[in-house]
Write a protein that holds these residues in place. Structure first.
Motif, PDB file in Angstrom:
ATOM      1  N   GLN A 168       0.737  -1.208   0.056  1.00  0.00           N
ATOM      2  CA  GLN A 168       0.107   0.066  -0.045  1.00  0.00           C
ATOM      3  C   GLN A 168       0.780   1.191   0.084  1.00  0.00           C
ATOM      4  O   GLN A 168       0.673   2.197  -0.599  1.00  0.00           O
ATOM      5  N   GLU A 169       2.033   1.348   0.770  1.00  0.00           N
ATOM      6  CA  GLU A 169       2.880   2.253   0.843  1.00  0.00           C
ATOM      7  C   GLU A 169       3.603   2.596  -0.401  1.00  0.00           C
ATOM      8  O   GLU A 169       3.832   3.936  -0.748  1.00  0.00           O
ATOM      9  N   THR A 194       0.553   5.834 -12.478  1.00  0.00           N
ATOM     10  CA  THR A 194      -0.605   5.644 -11.837  1.00  0.00           C
ATOM     11  C   THR A 194      -1.109   3.937 -12.229  1.00  0.00           C
ATOM     12  O   THR A 194      -1.461   3.342 -11.396  1.00  0.00           O
ATOM     13  N   ARG A 195      -0.533   3.595 -13.516  1.00  0.00           N
ATOM     14  CA  ARG A 195      -0.789   2.364 -13.529  1.00  0.00           C
ATOM     15  C   ARG A 195       0.126   1.433 -12.817  1.00  0.00           C
ATOM     16  O   ARG A 195      -0.240   0.395 -12.343  1.00  0.00           O
ATOM     17  N   LYS A 196       1.376   1.948 -12.645  1.00  0.00           N
ATOM     18  CA  LYS A 196       2.268   1.009 -11.349  1.00  0.00           C
ATOM     19  C   LYS A 196       1.450   0.835 -10.360  1.00  0.00           C
ATOM     20  O   LYS A 196       1.426  -0.077  -9.709  1.00  0.00           O
ATOM     21  N   ALA A 197       0.749   1.917  -9.529  1.00  0.00           N
ATOM     22  CA  ALA A 197       0.088   1.802  -8.712  1.00  0.00           C
ATOM     23  C   ALA A 197      -0.934   1.089  -8.384  1.00  0.00           C
ATOM     24  O   ALA A 197      -1.189   0.222  -7.428  1.00  0.00           O
ATOM     25  N   GLU A 198      -1.641   1.041  -9.575  1.00  0.00           N
ATOM     26  CA  GLU A 198      -3.111   0.127  -9.507  1.00  0.00           C
ATOM     27  C   GLU A 198      -2.827  -1.170  -9.839  1.00  0.00           C
ATOM     28  O   GLU A 198      -3.273  -1.990  -9.269  1.00  0.00           O
ATOM     29  N   ALA A 199      -1.527  -1.534 -10.587  1.00  0.00           N
ATOM     30  CA  ALA A 199      -1.169  -2.981 -10.724  1.00  0.00           C
ATOM     31  C   ALA A 199      -0.726  -3.605  -9.335  1.00  0.00           C
ATOM     32  O   ALA A 199      -1.062  -4.810  -9.138  1.00  0.00           O
ATOM     33  N   LEU A 200      -0.099  -2.768  -8.382  1.00  0.00           N
ATOM     34  CA  LEU A 200       0.382  -3.200  -7.224  1.00  0.00           C
ATOM     35  C   LEU A 200      -0.915  -3.698  -6.366  1.00  0.00           C
ATOM     36  O   LEU A 200      -0.815  -4.767  -5.839  1.00  0.00           O
TER      37      LEU A 200
END
Length: 203
Positions: A168-169, A194-200
């Protein structure tokens, strides 16, 4: 902590970088001669030879009580140890240089050394200690309004969060990077983070 007899730490550049108007023939001081020789050896990939030259330079500067020289030689020894994958020794050398720079209130050099120490901590698997330094650097970049530095630190921090399982962090760090890029109209980069964050968070 600038000394005319040696490259000032506040202009830290990769070991081996040539300095303007600096010829080995013009140098009379043996410690400085060893230091310059070490830089040339380092840039040629001769790390064992460079380590010996920087070590000799360090001893010479210690004898002269030249703190700028000690800090520079320690920093270069750290770089050489990193190249030789001797990360614990690199850390010790960087810490010694850091103490001198901190005392001299040389913020540019302490920042550069923090980056190097964080890299050494990562190599040693001491991720929490690396993160601690990254938080300090992030705060510095935020206070000095340096968006490039903020993005650089948050990106590295996200990688560490992933290694530590703090997903999450990591996602939050990527979202912050995205918003910084969006603020500068870097649309493609904003979307990428943004895509990297969503993928995580979807994993």
């Amino acid at each position: 902590m600038v000394s005319d007899s040696i490259q000032p730490l506040s202009s830290l550049s990769p070991a081996g970088s040539p300095q303007k108007d600096e010829k080995v023939d013009d140098i009379n001081d043996p410690a400085r001669l060893d230091y310059v020789k070490g830089r040339a050896q380092f840039s040629a990939g001769e790390y064992s030879e460079a380590a010996l030259s920087f070590h000799n330079a360090l001893k010479g500067f210690e004898a002269q009580e030249d703190e700028a020289g000690i800090a520079n030689a320690s920093d270069r020894l750290g770089d050489t140890c990193m190249a030789k994958e001797e990360y614990g020794m690199a850390l010790d050398h960087y810490k010694r240089a850091f103490v001198i720079c901190k005392k001299e209130e040389d913020s540019f050099s302490t920042l550069a050394l923090n980056k190097k120490m964080a890299a050494a901590y990562r190599k040693l698997g001491r991720l929490d200690e690396a993160l601690e330094l990254l938080y300090d650097m992030l705060e510095h970049y935020q206070l000095t309004k340096n968006p490039k530095g903020v993005v650089e630190m948050l990106t590295v921090m996200a990688e560490l969060f992933i290694q530590l399982g703090r997903i999450q962090e990591a996602a939050d760090a990527y979202r912050t990077v995205s918003s910084v890029h969006a603020g500068f109209k870097h649309q493609r980069l904003a979307e990428e983070f943004t895509r990297k964050a969503e993928a995580l968070v979807q994993e």
